[in-house]
Design an enzyme around this catalytic site. Sequence first.
Site, PDB file in Angstrom:
ATOM      1  N   SER A 106       0.948  -0.874  -0.284  1.00 27.74           N
ATOM      2  CA  SER A 106       0.165   0.369   0.082  1.00 27.74           C
ATOM      3  C   SER A 106       0.257   1.416   0.121  1.00 27.74           C
ATOM      4  O   SER A 106       1.934   0.914   0.047  1.00 27.74           O
ATOM      5  CB  SER A 106      -0.851   0.121   0.878  1.00 27.74           C
ATOM      6  OG  SER A 106      -1.557   1.042   1.410  1.00 27.74           O
TER       7      SER A 106
ATOM      8  N   TYR B 154      -1.536  -0.691  10.099  1.00 24.67           N
ATOM      9  CA  TYR B 154      -1.521  -1.110   8.756  1.00 24.67           C
ATOM     10  C   TYR B 154      -0.795  -0.334   7.647  1.00 24.67           C
ATOM     11  O   TYR B 154      -0.046  -2.272   7.234  1.00 24.67           O
ATOM     12  CB  TYR B 154      -2.918  -0.098   8.721  1.00 24.67           C
ATOM     13  CG  TYR B 154      -3.311  -0.820   6.821  1.00 24.67           C
ATOM     14  CD1 TYR B 154      -3.475  -2.042   6.372  1.00 24.67           C
ATOM     15  CD2 TYR B 154      -3.332   0.144   5.644  1.00 24.67           C
ATOM     16  CE1 TYR B 154      -3.972  -2.921   5.147  1.00 24.67           C
ATOM     17  CE2 TYR B 154      -2.869  -0.287   4.275  1.00 24.67           C
ATOM     18  CZ  TYR B 154      -3.726  -1.407   4.301  1.00 24.67           C
ATOM     19  OH  TYR B 154      -4.055  -1.557   2.968  1.00 24.67           O
TER      20      TYR B 154
ATOM     21  N   LYS C 135       2.146  -3.488   6.213  1.00 25.52           N
ATOM     22  CA  LYS C 135       2.688  -3.363   4.861  1.00 25.52           C
ATOM     23  C   LYS C 135       3.718  -3.536   4.397  1.00 25.52           C
ATOM     24  O   LYS C 135       4.715  -4.722   3.786  1.00 25.52           O
ATOM     25  CB  LYS C 135       1.693  -2.676   3.711  1.00 25.52           C
ATOM     26  CG  LYS C 135      -0.004  -2.763   4.021  1.00 25.52           C
ATOM     27  CD  LYS C 135       0.149  -3.524   3.310  1.00 25.52           C
ATOM     28  CE  LYS C 135      -1.629  -4.480   3.692  1.00 25.52           C
ATOM     29  NZ  LYS C 135      -1.753  -5.577   2.738  1.00 25.52           N
TER      30      LYS C 135
END
Length: 341
Positions: A123, A148, A152
């Site tokens: 991302s 988050y 990643k």
Amino acid sequence: MPETYSFPKVLIAGGAGYIGSHTAKLFYQAGIVPVVLDNLSTGNRAALRFGPFYEGSIADSRLIGRISEQHQPIGAILFAGAAYVGESTENPRKYFRNNVSDSICFLDAIVDAGIRRVVFSSSCCVYGNVQESISIREDRATAPLSPYGETKLFLEKVLRWYGSAYGLQSICLRYFNAAGADTEGELGELHDPETHLIPLAIQAALGGKPLRIFGTDYATPDGTAIRDYTHVTDLADGHLRALKHLLDGGESLTLNLGTGIGHSVRQVIRAVEQQAGLAVPINYGPRRDGDAPALVADPSRAREVLGWVPEYSSLETIVSTAWRWYREVDRASHCARAVAN
Ligand code: UDP
């Protein structure tokens, strides 16, 4: 489904989700049968149309061993994981468990099963709080602002080490803003809760809650934040090209998937209003925690290495495909309510 067993197969973990299901369709159309593993925690059963499906966890190594033995996939795509930036700051353990521990179990299981090529959903969140308005290259410093984004980036690092130690070749695709819906109207975005701008703007136009604009004081031309909206089918095409690159003996890479063009929140709202022929009721709120002013990709590396050129990512096509999908979902839920009453 027609007889598929002479076709090559790919294991898609998270293939019932938004980007996963569009990718499964594209692989199927390209003659590579998607074998989907999904726990349906956020995935959509109705999106499972393109190949064998296994309901289960990406941490279930026995199941992955069985699937691999039966289908002999030529590679794997790892979508499965939790994907709400805001939720990750409130419940980081969910994110470190799903996106790190369980994902590592998945990688171990595919390595043990002899799979040596994987495409990973990363991302643009790995870049963090970008202040400057230039487009972002892959070699820009990473500094995630949320658990988050951390998960990643961590998986990207794991994959590098798994490449050198176990020969697991990988492409990490750093998506910018996935948006739009299948151009044939078969698949679309169904999140619960929905937090993304385009679906919320459409729902507002259709009579749902007014859309809240998060921040009008950014240093951008109209004061609202700018994002690089990329059509989900173009993202799916990036996965197909990435796997082919690895199958052709290409090296492991990290690539941006974005258009290189940014649109502000207000521009998106205007595009929805034009498509819908309806006003989008709005109100204003403060900036959302962790939101950068502008996140726009420099996609030149994906173009050079994979020949990836977005085809459906004009704002008009993104909004019109999303609109068509939502109209259908809206109609279907009205029908269901009418039948229930
Ligand atoms: N946004 C907004 N109101 C909303 C949802 C999103 O103003 O109800 C803004 C958000 O602050 C960001 C842009 O729209 O600048 C895109 O947000 P989205 O959640 O769709 O994707 P993200 O960029 O967070 O991945």
